[in-house]
Design a protein around this motif. Structure first.
Motif, short mmCIF file in Angstrom:
data_model
loop_
_atom_site.label_atom_id
_atom_site.label_comp_id
_atom_site.label_asym_id
_atom_site.label_seq_id
_atom_site.Cartn_x
_atom_site.Cartn_y
_atom_site.Cartn_z
N VAL A 70 26.88 -18.65 -11.36
CA VAL A 70 26.14 -19.69 -11.76
C VAL A 70 25.18 -19.41 -12.73
CG1 VAL A 70 24.58 -21.48 -10.60
CG2 VAL A 70 26.34 -20.62 -9.30
N VAL A 71 25.40 -19.78 -13.86
CA VAL A 71 24.42 -19.41 -15.03
C VAL A 71 24.16 -20.75 -15.67
CG1 VAL A 71 25.60 -17.43 -15.37
CG2 VAL A 71 26.50 -19.29 -16.77
N GLU A 72 23.05 -20.67 -16.46
CA GLU A 72 22.58 -21.79 -17.32
C GLU A 72 23.72 -22.32 -18.39
OE1 GLU A 72 18.55 -22.83 -19.69
OE2 GLU A 72 19.80 -21.32 -20.54
N GLY A 103 24.82 -13.73 -2.43
CA GLY A 103 24.61 -12.20 -2.46
C GLY A 103 23.15 -11.97 -2.88
N GLY A 104 22.28 -12.53 -2.84
CA GLY A 104 20.96 -12.36 -2.96
C GLY A 104 20.36 -11.80 -4.10
N ARG A 105 21.36 -12.50 -5.34
CA ARG A 105 20.90 -11.67 -6.54
C ARG A 105 20.47 -12.76 -7.84
NH1 ARG A 105 25.76 -9.44 -9.20
NH2 ARG A 105 26.57 -11.25 -8.79
N MET A 106 19.64 -12.31 -8.57
CA MET A 106 19.16 -13.11 -9.61
C MET A 106 19.47 -12.52 -11.02
SD MET A 106 15.19 -14.14 -10.41
CE MET A 106 15.05 -12.99 -11.93
N LEU A 107 19.83 -13.17 -11.88
CA LEU A 107 19.86 -12.64 -13.47
C LEU A 107 18.80 -13.05 -14.42
CD1 LEU A 107 21.68 -11.51 -15.54
CD2 LEU A 107 22.77 -13.77 -15.79
N GLU A 108 18.43 -12.01 -14.97
CA GLU A 108 17.35 -12.37 -16.11
C GLU A 108 17.85 -11.83 -17.55
OE1 GLU A 108 13.86 -13.78 -17.75
OE2 GLU A 108 14.85 -14.20 -15.74
N ILE A 109 17.66 -12.56 -18.23
CA ILE A 109 18.17 -12.12 -19.77
C ILE A 109 16.98 -12.05 -20.59
CG2 ILE A 109 19.72 -12.65 -21.84
CD1 ILE A 109 21.38 -14.26 -19.61
N LYS A 110 16.70 -10.99 -21.27
CA LYS A 110 15.75 -10.56 -22.14
C LYS A 110 16.23 -10.07 -23.51
CE LYS A 110 12.39 -12.00 -19.64
NZ LYS A 110 11.62 -13.41 -20.02
N THR A 111 16.06 -10.95 -24.82
CA THR A 111 16.51 -10.17 -26.05
C THR A 111 15.23 -10.20 -26.79
OG1 THR A 111 16.96 -12.54 -26.79
CG2 THR A 111 18.66 -11.62 -25.94
N ALA A 112 15.26 -9.30 -27.76
CA ALA A 112 13.97 -9.01 -28.47
C ALA A 112 14.39 -8.15 -29.53
CB ALA A 112 12.84 -8.53 -27.66
N SER A 113 13.31 -8.03 -30.29
CA SER A 113 13.76 -6.84 -31.44
C SER A 113 14.03 -5.33 -31.05
CB SER A 113 12.54 -6.69 -32.51
OG SER A 113 12.03 -8.02 -33.08
N VAL A 114 13.37 -5.18 -29.91
CA VAL A 114 13.57 -3.80 -29.06
C VAL A 114 13.83 -4.30 -27.57
CG1 VAL A 114 12.43 -1.61 -28.46
CG2 VAL A 114 12.01 -2.89 -30.64
N PRO A 115 15.02 -3.99 -27.19
CA PRO A 115 15.26 -3.97 -25.69
C PRO A 115 14.50 -3.65 -24.73
CG PRO A 115 17.29 -3.31 -27.02
CD PRO A 115 16.25 -3.01 -27.93
N TRP A 116 14.24 -4.42 -23.68
CA TRP A 116 13.32 -4.02 -22.81
C TRP A 116 13.55 -2.72 -22.16
CZ3 TRP A 116 10.68 -7.79 -18.76
CH2 TRP A 116 10.11 -8.69 -19.42
N SER A 117 12.60 -1.79 -21.90
CA SER A 117 12.58 -0.64 -21.38
C SER A 117 12.46 -0.96 -19.50
CB SER A 117 11.34 0.41 -21.67
OG SER A 117 10.18 -0.26 -21.08
N PRO A 118 13.01 0.18 -18.90
CA PRO A 118 12.67 0.28 -17.42
C PRO A 118 11.28 -0.16 -16.91
CG PRO A 118 14.34 1.82 -18.10
CD PRO A 118 13.65 1.55 -19.25
N ARG A 119 10.37 0.31 -17.66
CA ARG A 119 8.89 0.09 -17.37
C ARG A 119 8.49 -1.32 -17.60
NH1 ARG A 119 3.67 3.65 -20.05
NH2 ARG A 119 2.24 2.35 -18.93
N LYS A 120 8.86 -1.81 -18.53
CA LYS A 120 8.65 -3.13 -19.03
C LYS A 120 9.10 -4.12 -17.74
CE LYS A 120 8.32 -6.56 -22.49
NZ LYS A 120 8.51 -6.70 -23.97
N ASN A 134 11.85 -18.19 -4.20
CA ASN A 134 13.32 -18.14 -3.48
C ASN A 134 13.30 -16.87 -2.76
OD1 ASN A 134 14.57 -20.34 -5.67
ND2 ASN A 134 13.26 -19.01 -6.86
N PRO A 135 12.97 -16.89 -1.66
CA PRO A 135 13.01 -15.79 -0.88
C PRO A 135 14.30 -14.98 -0.44
CG PRO A 135 11.86 -17.47 0.30
CD PRO A 135 12.30 -17.96 -0.91
N TRP A 136 15.43 -15.89 -0.80
CA TRP A 136 16.89 -15.39 -0.55
C TRP A 136 17.15 -14.10 -1.83
CZ3 TRP A 136 19.26 -15.76 -5.40
CH2 TRP A 136 19.14 -16.87 -6.12
N ILE A 137 16.03 -14.07 -2.77
CA ILE A 137 16.42 -13.02 -4.01
C ILE A 137 16.12 -11.81 -3.38
CG2 ILE A 137 15.76 -12.32 -6.24
CD1 ILE A 137 15.12 -15.38 -7.06
N LYS A 138 16.84 -10.75 -3.30
CA LYS A 138 16.61 -9.51 -2.91
C LYS A 138 17.02 -8.58 -4.16
CE LYS A 138 16.17 -11.37 1.16
NZ LYS A 138 14.90 -11.56 1.80
N GLU A 139 17.59 -8.91 -4.97
CA GLU A 139 17.92 -7.99 -6.17
C GLU A 139 17.80 -8.78 -7.58
OE1 GLU A 139 21.29 -4.92 -5.34
OE2 GLU A 139 21.82 -6.70 -4.52
#
Length: 208
Positions: A70-72, A103-120, A134-139
């Motif tokens: 299920v995606v936009e 499955g308790g999973r959510m997808l987030e997409i981020k595009t930018a001039s510089v890709p996101w870092s783990p810290r961000k 959405n309390p069903w989101i675990k990951e």
């Protein structure tokens, strides 16, 4: 009932005047960056859903992206919309990029001039906001890359009780700003509203 999205709250922290701009119905600048980002999102969403695979999202012949059924597929896709009550006067709402509710999973997409870092990713309130609503989101799975689909990275984090506490505090502080009615920006970080009267916004020449 006052509706609050993640972007509305985030904009409030960046420029308090943005709340008044929203109420007045001011339009936003739509830069080429936004258009490129939307196009990249479409390619990634088609890829992870299996609708249309893209060779740029493989590494050494291996598909490196997670799969989400299920995606936009259209702007403001109703299948990915959520809205929940928050206290007596507010509701929280938004739209996910993709989800796997069983499955308790959510997808987030981020595009930018510089890709996101783990810290961000770890500092982001957006996925925490979505998990609270959405309390069903675990990951949470993040796909990040440049807007031309280069330097693709996939990151993952689990939602903890501490994350929910942190985002509630973030939301409550934003509501306090709204209820106090002090919309004088202490420091304007960014604002995309056309004709925003905030002095800081007038100095952002790229957008106006």
């Amino acid at each position: 009932m006052t509706r609050l999205s993640y972007s509305t709250i985030n904009e409030l922290y960046s420029c308090r005047q943005s709340w008044l701009n929203k109420l007045m119905g001011l339009e936003k600048y739509d830069t080429g960056f936004f258009k490129e980002g939307r196009e990249a999102h479409r390619v990634i969403q088609d890829h992870v859903s299996g609708k249309m695979k893209d060779g740029r999202l493989y590494r050494d012949g291996v598909d490196i992206l997670p799969q989400f059924s299920v995606v936009e597929e259209v702007d403001y896709d109703p299948r990915l919309k959520f809205e929940v009550k928050y206290g007596p006067e507010y509701s929280l709402m938004g739209y996910m990029d993709g989800k796997d509710e069983p499955g308790g999973r959510m997808l987030e997409i981020k595009t930018a001039s510089v890709p996101w870092s783990p810290r961000k990713l770890q500092e982001s309130m957006q996925w925490r906001f979505y998990a609270l609503c959405n309390p069903w989101i675990k990951e949470v799975y993040l796909v990040t890359c440049t807007r031309d689909l280069q330097n693709v990275k996939v990151m993952h984090t689990e939602v903890t009780p501490k994350d929910i506490i942190v985002v509630k505090k973030w939301i409550d502080e934003a509501i306090s700003i709204i209820e106090l009615g002090d919309f004088t920006s202490k420091e304007c970080k960014s604002c995309f509203y056309i004709n925003c009267p905030c002095p800081g916004c007038k100095n952002i020449r790229r957008y106006g």
